[in-house]
Design a protein around this motif. Structure first.
Motif: not given
Length: 476
Positions: A48-66
Motif C-alpha cells: 500500500t506504499s509503492a508507486w503506481d499499483d492501482a490495487s491500493v484503491v481497495a487496500t489503502n485509498p489514501a495511496s491513490m496519490r501515488l
C-alpha cells in the motif's frame, strides 16, 4: 436421543455449522492477498506504499496519490494448492478401521481476478476516486466422496467478492487520507458423509438408558440397558460404519465493510502507509441443509416426525476478520527501491464462537474454532533494469491461525514462507504489463481429530502452493 446428543451429532458429525461458517484459502486460513501481479512479484512488500499499483484503491485509498493519472488495471492470479493426506490411523467408535482411500489431492487450481479504476480530480488533482473488484477470501478443498475422512469433510467451498468505491484527499504532496466502502458477497458450500449407523445405535442406547433412569433405576442398570439396546441395534444392522448417509449445506449473504487509510511521505523518496480493513459481519438467514438418509435409518429414528435430519434451513452470523497494515517503500536511487509490509489479522474475535440456529427441531449449536490472530510480514525490492523492464523479488512469513489442536481436514493450513519473483514491462507511456510468481514453503501439518460419532482420524498432509499472476495497466 437427548437434545444435547443431537446438538453434538448435528453440529459436529454432520458439519452443518461448519458449512454455514467458513471455508479455507491460500494465505493464512482462507484470507487471500492475491490482488496484484506487481505486488505478488515482491511478496506484497510495499503493498500500500509503492508507486503506481492501482490495487491500493481497495487496500489503502489514501495511496491513490501515488498513482499516475487516470488508469484502469486488471489482474488475474492462478493459485495452485495441493493437499495430499497420508493416513496414520482411522477408526470407527468400535475400534474397527474406517474403509476408504486417502481422498486424492484435495487441492485445486483456482483463478482470482481483480480490477481497479482510478481518476484524480479537483484543484491540482488533489482528490481521487476509485472503483475496485476483488476477492479477499476464498478456498476450496474436495476429497473423494468415499475417502477415509469422509465423516469429517468431503467438499468445502467459500468465495467472497468485494465491489468497492474509494475516495481520498491530499492535504499536501506529502500527506493524504482516504476511505472506501465495499459490498461483499459471500457464498459457502459444504458436504460430508454421516455415519448414521453410529447415530442410530447411539440413539437406541441413550433412549434405553433414559427410560431406566426415568423409572428410578440406578446408573448401573441404565448402563446395562444401554449395552443391551446397542447390541440389539447392531443385530438389526445399526452399528458404526454400517449405514452411511450424506449431508450438504449452502448459504450466501451480502454485507458492507470499509477501509480507512493514511499515507505519509517524509521525503520524495519515502512513503509510509497505514490502513485498516474492517471486519464484515455476514448474517446468513437462508442457509439450506440437505440430508440423504438411508431408509431403514429414517424409519428407526422417525426423522420426519421428530424433525431431525430433514432438509431444512438455518441461520448463522459469520464474521470475516479485520486487519491492519503498515507498509513502507523507499527509493534508494534511480534503479533500486526497497519495501516492507506487516499485516496483523484479528481472527480471534471473529472466530471464537459461531452459533447456528436450525429451522427444524435440531437444537441450536455453538461451535468453538480456536483461531488465533496472525501476522504477515514481507520484505521486497525492485530493480529498474532499463526504461521498459523492472525486476522484482521478495520474501514473506505468513502465519497460520490454526494449530495442531484445532486443525481439521477442511483446512490443512500451516504457517508458510514465501519466495517471490516478478517482472514489469512498460512498452509505452500508457501501457504496463506485470507478471509475478510465488512459491510457498511449508512443513507437513498433522491432524488428530474425533467426530461426533467417535470415529478418529490421524495423519499428516503434504501441502504445497504456487501462485502465478499477470496484469495490465492502461492510462488514459
Amino acid at each position: 436421543m437427548t437434545a444435547s446428543s443431537f446438538a453434538r451429532v448435528t453440529a459436529l458429525a454432520v458439519g452443518i455449522a461448519g458449512a454455514l461458517t467458513f471455508g479455507h484459502a491460500q494465505g493464512a486460513a482462507f484470507q487471500l492477498k492475491e490482488n496484484s501481479a506487481k505486488g505478488l512479484g515482491r511478496a506484497f512488500a510495499g503493498s500500500t506504499s509503492a508507486w503506481d499499483d492501482a490495487s491500493v484503491v481497495a487496500t489503502n485509498p489514501a495511496s491513490m496519490r501515488l498513482l499516475s493519472g487516470r488508469q484502469f488495471q486488471a489482474d488475474l492470479s492462478a493459485i495452485s494448492f495441493s493437499a495430499d493426506f497420508k493416513k496414520d490411523d482411522a477408526k470407527l467408535a468400535t475400534g474397527a478401521p474406517v474403509t476408504g482411500g486417502n481422498g486424492g489431492d484435495a487441492g485445486m487450481i483456482a483463478p482470482v481476478p481483480a480490477a481497479y479504476f482510478h481518476v484524480p480530480f479537483g484543484e491540482n488533482d488533489n482528490m481521487h476516486f476509485g472503483l475496485s473488484l476483488t476477492a479477499p477470501f476464498g478456498f476450496k478443498t474436495d476429497y473423494d466422496r468415499d475417502w477415509v475422512g469422509r465423516y469429517h469433510g468431503v467438499t468445502t467451498d467459500l468465495k467472497a467478492v468485494d465491489l468497492g468505491a474509494a475516495f481520498s484527499y491530499d492535504v499536501n504532496p506529502y500527506v493524504s487520507f482516504g476511505a472506501s466502502v465495499f459490498v461483499e458477497h459471500l457464498t459457502i458450500e459444504l458436504t460430508n458423509a454421516v455415519d448414521f449407523g453410529a447415530v442410530t445405535n447411539a440413539g437406541a442406547q441413550q433412549k434405553a438408558a433414559g427410560a431406566v433412569l426415568a423409572g428410578g433405576g440406578t446408573p448401573a442398570q441404565a448402563a446395562a440397558a444401554a449395552k443391551q439396546a446397542g447390541a440389539a441395534a447392531a443385530q438389526a444392522g445399526f452399528f458404526p460404519g454400517s449405514a452411511d448417509g450424506f449431508a450438504s449445506v449452502e448459504g450466501d449473504n451480502n454485507a458492507v465493510g470499509y477501509v480507512l487509510g493514511g499515507t505519509f511521505s517524509p521525503s520524495e523518496d519515502t512513503n509510509i502507509a497505514l490502513s485498516y480493513r474492517s471486519k464484515v459481519e455476514h448474517k446468513i438467514t437462508g442457509g439450506k441443509a440437505k440430508f440423504t438418509v438411508p431408509g431403514n435409518v429414517a424409519a428407526a429414528l422417525n426423522t420426519q416426525a421428530a424433525g431431525i435430519f430433514i432438509n431444512t434451513s438455518g441461520k448463522a452470523t459469520v464474521t470475516l476478520p479485520a486487519s491492519a497494515t503498515l507498509s513502507v517503500t523507499h527509493r534508494v536511487n534511480d534503479r533500486w527501491t526497497v519495501m516492507g509490509d506487516v499485516t496483523r489479522t484479528a481472527w480471534a474475535p471473529a472466530f471464537d464462537k459461531v452459533t447456528v440456529d436450525f429451522a427444524s427441531n435440531q437444537p441450536d449449536n455453538a461451535l468453538e474454532f480456536g483461531y488465533k490472530d496472525t501476522t504477515f510480514a514481507s520484505l521486497g525490492a525492485e530493480y529498474k533494469l532499463s526504461e521498459t523492464i523492472t525486476l522484482r523479488g521478495g520474501v514473506a512469513y505468513d502465519q497460520s491461525p490454526t494449530t495442531n489442536e484445532h486443525r481439521d481436514v477442511r483446512v490443512p493450513d500451516v504457517t508458510r514462507k514465501w519466495l517471490s519473483l516478478g517482472l514489469g514491462w512498460t512498452p509505452s507511456e500508457k501501457t504496463e504489463f506485470n507478471f509475478g510468481y510465488t512459491h510457498l514453503f511449508t512443513d507437513e501439518p498433522s491432524i488428530n481429530i474425533t467426530s461426533a460419532t467417535n470415529s478418529t482420524l490421524k495423519g499428516k498432509y503434504d501441502v504445497g502452493g504456487d501462485i502465478l499472476a499477470a496484469s495490465i495497466n492502461y492510462k488514459f
